[in-house]
Design a protein around this motif. Structure first.
Motif: not given
Length: 380
Positions: A359-371
Motif C-alpha cells: 500500500a505504501a508503494a502504491l501511494r508513492h507511485a500515485a503521488r509520483l504520477r500526480a506530480e
C-alpha cells in the motif's frame, strides 16, 4: 464399471462425444497450471470451442489455409528421400556425426491405420532399437501413448525421433523462421511445450520395459526455415523445466477427483445438442454453470486455450489482476483486484498488515504520477 469420478466427469461433458487429450491440450496444462476450469473441461473431454462459442465468446483458433499448406510443404521437403535434408541439417548445423542412418516410417503397418495398431508397432520398433536388437536411427510418424487421468491419449507428432549414442531425441519441424539464429520466443515455447508431451510419452514407453528414462533426452531439436529462405536449419532447445512442469500437471490430473469433489451436485456443461448438432441449452444457463468453477486467466491463454475470451471477460468483470499477467499479479501480494489496488493507492482503503508495504508503494507511485501529470500540464 466406472469409478464415481468418471461418472461425474461424464456428467460434466453431458451428451457430447468425448474429446481426447492431444499434445496441444497437454501443453496447455503446463502453460496455465492454476486453471481449474481448463483442467475439468479437458479431463471430462468437453468441447471447449463449442462451449465458449455458445457462451458468447467464440475462439478464432486454427491455422489459415495458407499457413497450414506452408507447414505441410516444409515438413514434406525436410522428410523427403528418407529425411535427406534433415540429415544434412543434423550433420552441418548441429555438427552431429551420423555415419550410418537407417530410416523407418512407423506409419506403415501393413495398411492397418488404427491408432492402437500403430501404437503397438511404434512400441515394438523403438524398444528393439533401445535394446540394441533392432535397426533404426530415424523414426518417422511414431504413434505415442499416455494415460492421462484414466483417459487414453494418443500422440501423433509431426516429428521424427532419432537415436544417437544410445539416446532418443525429439525433433520438432516447424515452418516459422529462425532469423540470425533467433526465432519468435512465443512460437518456440509453444513448439517446445508440445514436444515435452512426446518426451514424457516416450519415456513412459521405455520405462515399462525397464529402460532408464534418461534414454530420452530432454533437449529437443527444432528444425525450421533459415532466415527468409525455405532452406532448413536447426537448433537445440533445452526443455528440462517444461518437462518437469508438465510432469507435475499430469500428476495433478491424476488427482482430478480432488477438483471434482468441490463441484456442486448436478453441475454440467452439456449443450444439449439437437439432431443437427445445434445447442438447445440456454446460453445464460451455461454461463451460470461455468461461473461455478474457478478460472485463472493469463494473457497468454489467448495463444492456446479456446476458453480464453470467456475467461478474460470474466476476469475483467471481477476486476481481477490476472488480466495484467502473472508478472504483475505476483508483484501485488495480498491484493486480488484492480479496485483494491486503486483504493489502496488513493488512500481510500485501510491496508491489512500483510498489505502495508505494498500500500505504501502504491501511494508513492500515485503521488509520483500526480506530480508528473501536473508538471506535464504546466509545461504545455
Amino acid at each position: 464399471m466406472k469409478a464415481p469420478v468418471d461418472n461425474r466427469l461424464a456428467a460434466l461433458r453431458g451428451s457430447a462425444q468425448s474429446r481426447a487429450y492431444n499434445a496441444r491440450s497437454l501443453a496447455a496444462l503446463e502453460n496455465n497450471p492454476r486453471c481449474t476450469l481448463r483442467a475439468l473441461l479437458d479431463a471430462s473431454g468437453s468441447d471447449k470451442a463449442a462451449i465458449a462459442a455458445h457462451a458468447g465468446y467464440p475462439s478464432p483458433f486454427g491455422q489459415s489455409a495458407f499457413a497450414f499448406a506452408r507447414g505441410n510443404a516444409f515438413e514434406a521437403m525436410v522428410k523427403d528421400n528418407g529425411c535427406a535434408e534433415l540429415l544434412r541439417v543434423l550433420r552441418e548445423t548441429l555438427k552431429l556425426t551420423l555415419p550410418e542412418v537407417a530410416y523407418l516410417d512407423l506409419n506403415d503397418v501393413g495398411g492397418d491405420g488404427r491408432r492402437a495398431t500403430r501404437r503397438d508397432h511404434t512400441a515394438r520398433v523403438l524398444l528393439q532399437a533401445a535394446q540394441g536388437t533392432g535397426e533404426g536411427t530415424l523414426f518417422d510418424h511414431p504413434m505415442l501413448y499416455l494415460q492421462v487421468g484414466g483417459q487414453e491419449a494418443f500422440l501423433e507428432p509431426d516429428l521424427v525421433a532419432f537415436r544417437i549414442d544410445g539416446r532418443f531425441y525429439i525433433v520438432e519441424i516447424k515452418s516459422f523462421p529462425i532469423i540470425d539464429g533467433q526465432a519468435d520466443p512465443a512460437q518456440v515455447r509453444s513448439a517446445t511445450t508440445q514436444a515435452c508431451a512426446y518426451i514424457i510419452a516416450l519415456r513412459a514407453l521405455l520405462e515399462e520395459a525397464g529402460i532408464d528414462r534418461q534414454a530420452v533426452s530432454d533437449t529437443i531439436v527444432l528444425v525450421a526455415p533459415k532466415d527468409f529462405t525455405n532452406r532448413p536449419t536447426a537448433a537445440f532447445v533445452d526443455a528440462r523445466k517444461q518437462v518437469s512442469a508438465l510432469t507435475r500437471q499430469l500428476a495433478r490430473i491424476e488427482r482430478i477427483s480432488d477438483l471434482v469433489d468441490l463441484l456442486p451436485e448436478g453441475l454440467t456443461f452439456d449443450l444439449d445438442l439437437d439432431k443437427d448438432g445445434r445447442p438447445r441449452r440456454p446460453a445464460e444457463e451455461l454461463a451460470e454453470a461455468l461461473e461455478q468453477v474457478p478460472a485463472t486467466y493469463r494473457p497468454d491463454c489467448l495463444n492456446h486455450c479456446e476458453m480464453a475470451f470467456y475467461c478474460r471477460a470474466r476476469a475483467r468483470a471481477e476486476a481481477s489482476l490476472d488480466v495484467l499477467g502473472p508478472v504483475v499479479r505476483e508483484q501485488f501480494g495480498g491484493i486480488d483486484t484492480t479496485t483494491m489496488a486503486l483504493g489502496l493507492a488513493r488512500g481510500q482503503l485501510t491496508p491489512t498488515a500483510d498489505q502495508s508495504d505494498m500500500a505504501a508503494a502504491l501511494r508513492h507511485a500515485a503521488r509520483l504520477r500526480a506530480e508528473l501529470t501536473e508538471a506535464s500540464g504546466g509545461a504545455s
